[in-house]
Design an enzyme around this catalytic site. Structure first.
Site, PDB file in Angstrom:
ATOM      1  N   ASP A 182      -1.100   5.687  15.185  1.00  0.00           N
ATOM      2  CA  ASP A 182      -2.341   5.079  14.894  1.00  0.00           C
ATOM      3  C   ASP A 182      -2.854   4.801  13.442  1.00  0.00           C
ATOM      4  O   ASP A 182      -3.869   4.376  13.374  1.00  0.00           O
ATOM      5  CB  ASP A 182      -3.577   5.545  16.022  1.00  0.00           C
TER       6      ASP A 182
ATOM      7  N   ASP B 234       2.076   5.836  19.804  1.00  0.00           N
ATOM      8  CA  ASP B 234       0.751   7.046  19.660  1.00  0.00           C
ATOM      9  C   ASP B 234      -0.297   6.317  20.634  1.00  0.00           C
ATOM     10  O   ASP B 234      -0.555   5.251  20.732  1.00  0.00           O
ATOM     11  CB  ASP B 234       0.308   6.924  18.288  1.00  0.00           C
TER      12      ASP B 234
ATOM     13  N   LYS C  87       2.811  10.198  22.170  1.00  0.00           N
ATOM     14  CA  LYS C  87       2.227  11.283  21.338  1.00  0.00           C
ATOM     15  C   LYS C  87       0.744  11.074  21.541  1.00  0.00           C
ATOM     16  O   LYS C  87       0.160  10.202  21.526  1.00  0.00           O
ATOM     17  CB  LYS C  87       2.762  11.133  19.749  1.00  0.00           C
TER      18      LYS C  87
ATOM     19  N   GLU D 266      -3.085  13.637  20.725  1.00  0.00           N
ATOM     20  CA  GLU D 266      -3.844  14.569  19.968  1.00  0.00           C
ATOM     21  C   GLU D 266      -4.452  15.518  20.881  1.00  0.00           C
ATOM     22  O   GLU D 266      -5.204  15.118  21.774  1.00  0.00           O
ATOM     23  CB  GLU D 266      -4.686  13.824  18.916  1.00  0.00           C
TER      24      GLU D 266
ATOM     25  N   GLU E 257      -0.464  19.182  11.493  1.00  0.00           N
ATOM     26  CA  GLU E 257      -0.980  18.546  10.594  1.00  0.00           C
ATOM     27  C   GLU E 257      -2.023  19.135   9.876  1.00  0.00           C
ATOM     28  O   GLU E 257      -3.218  19.818  10.572  1.00  0.00           O
ATOM     29  CB  GLU E 257      -1.687  17.085  11.153  1.00  0.00           C
TER      30      GLU E 257
HETATM   31  O1  KIV Z   1      -0.793   8.371  13.477  1.00  0.00           O
HETATM   32  C1  KIV Z   1       0.206   8.998  12.729  1.00  0.00           C
HETATM   33  O2  KIV Z   1       0.710   8.275  11.759  1.00  0.00           O
HETATM   34  C2  KIV Z   1       0.156  10.191  13.108  1.00  0.00           C
HETATM   35  C3  KIV Z   1       1.082  11.272  12.120  1.00  0.00           C
HETATM   36  C4  KIV Z   1       0.313  11.257  10.672  1.00  0.00           C
HETATM   37  C5  KIV Z   1       1.462  12.389  12.375  1.00  0.00           C
HETATM   38  O3  KIV Z   1      -0.259  11.103  13.845  1.00  0.00           O
END
Ligand code: KIV
Length: 291
Positions: A44, A83, A113, A115, A182
């Site tokens: 994202d 994401d 993915k 968070e 991160e």
């Molecule tokens: O959104 C993204 O690019 C990320 C990376 C920085 C791990 O979450």
């Protein structure tokens, strides 16, 4: 053979380091794939580096689907991970499953993915149970930038380091196949990496992780304002693509204005018959013949 989440787990078991990068479109996905990265994240971060927002917060599921489709068309071997954007999974496990299904079915991702740590563990468990590999993300979680007070190093105290370890363990226990760490202190990243069976993928977390990820635009200096020199400290400096693009466009515009472009080689003469016809001005019919 295309990489899978299972391959990434095996890489940790075999002490093989994992190279990941973000990409958001077809050409960069093709380039990253040809360069041999193990996985491509359609992050994202596209909200910031592609769409010009100042955070990842405004990014929508539709944005991620649109860009993931392009990346999936370009990536033959790398694992493509979509994401899950802000508030597309926090409301309920059902919402999280719907978003994961959309990224897989409509976007063409082969993993997702999200968070957060323990609070999202039950969503991770449900998505994994439905057959979708999930990557976790702890430490600096950019979707919470307003709550965290900026993009800064996380887990600086023993108590917050312990919380982060608990979060990582909760994600592993829920079935995540890997976890992004991160902006966390490197000794903490090393400790988490030792504790987990699944791979850690660091960004600003030092060399002790099982793999690394970087935002492509940071790595290659693709910034609309290259002089601004915005390159996070943790990003390597591998190219100055922004400067190269701006210089190419500047030279093109100058050549157009001076008449140097297009050159004869950039144009098409047409047949001898057509050229002879056009040379005979009298043969050309007026645009609006007057009867
Ligand atoms: O959104 C993204 O690019 C990320 C990376 C920085 C791990 O979450």
């Amino acid at each position: 053979m295309a990489r899978t989440a299972v391959d990434l787990l095996a890489m940790k078991a075999g002490s093989e380091r994992i190279a990941m990068i973000t990409a958001y479109d077809y050409p960069t996905a093709r380039l990253a794939d040809a360069a041999g990265v193990d996985a491509i994240l359609v992050g994202d971060t596209l909200g910031m580096v592609v769409l010009g927002h100042d955070s990842t917060v405004p990014v929508t599921v539709a944005d991620i689907v649109y860009h993931t489709r392009a990346v999936a068309r370009g990536a033959r071997d790398a694992l493509v991970i979509g994401d899950m954007p802000f508030f597309s999974y926090q409301m309920s496990d059902e919402q999280a499953m719907r978003t994961a299904a959309t990224l897989i079915q409509d976007g063409g991702a082969r993993a997702v993915k999200l968070e957060g740590g323990a609070p999202v563990a039950s969503a991770v468990r449900r998505i994994v149970a439905a057959g979708v590999p999930v990557m976790g993300h702890v430490g600096l979680t950019p979707q919470s930038v307003h709550a965290l007070g900026g993009f800064k190093l996380q887990a600086r105290t023993p108590a917050s380091a312990n919380r982060l370890i608990d979060d990582a363990l909760a994600l592993e226990d829920a079935g995540a196949f890997a976890i992004v760490l991160e902006l966390v202190p490197l000794a903490l990243a090393e400790a988490v990496t030792r504790r987990l069976r699944i791979p850690t993928i660091g960004i600003g977390a030092g060399p002790g992780c099982d793999g690394q990820i970087q935002v492509l635009h940071d790595l290659i200096g693709l910034d609309g304002d290259p002089e601004r020199g915005h390159r996070p400290r943790h990003a390597g400096h591998y190219a100055d693509v922004g400067v190269a693009i701006r210089e190419a466009i500047r030279r093109y515009a100058a050549d157009v204005r001076s008449g140097q472009f297009p050159a004869p080689d950039n144009a098409f003469a047409g047949s001898a018959e057509l050229r002879a016809f056009l040379a005979d001005g009298a043969a050309i019919r007026p645009v609006n013949p007057v009867s």
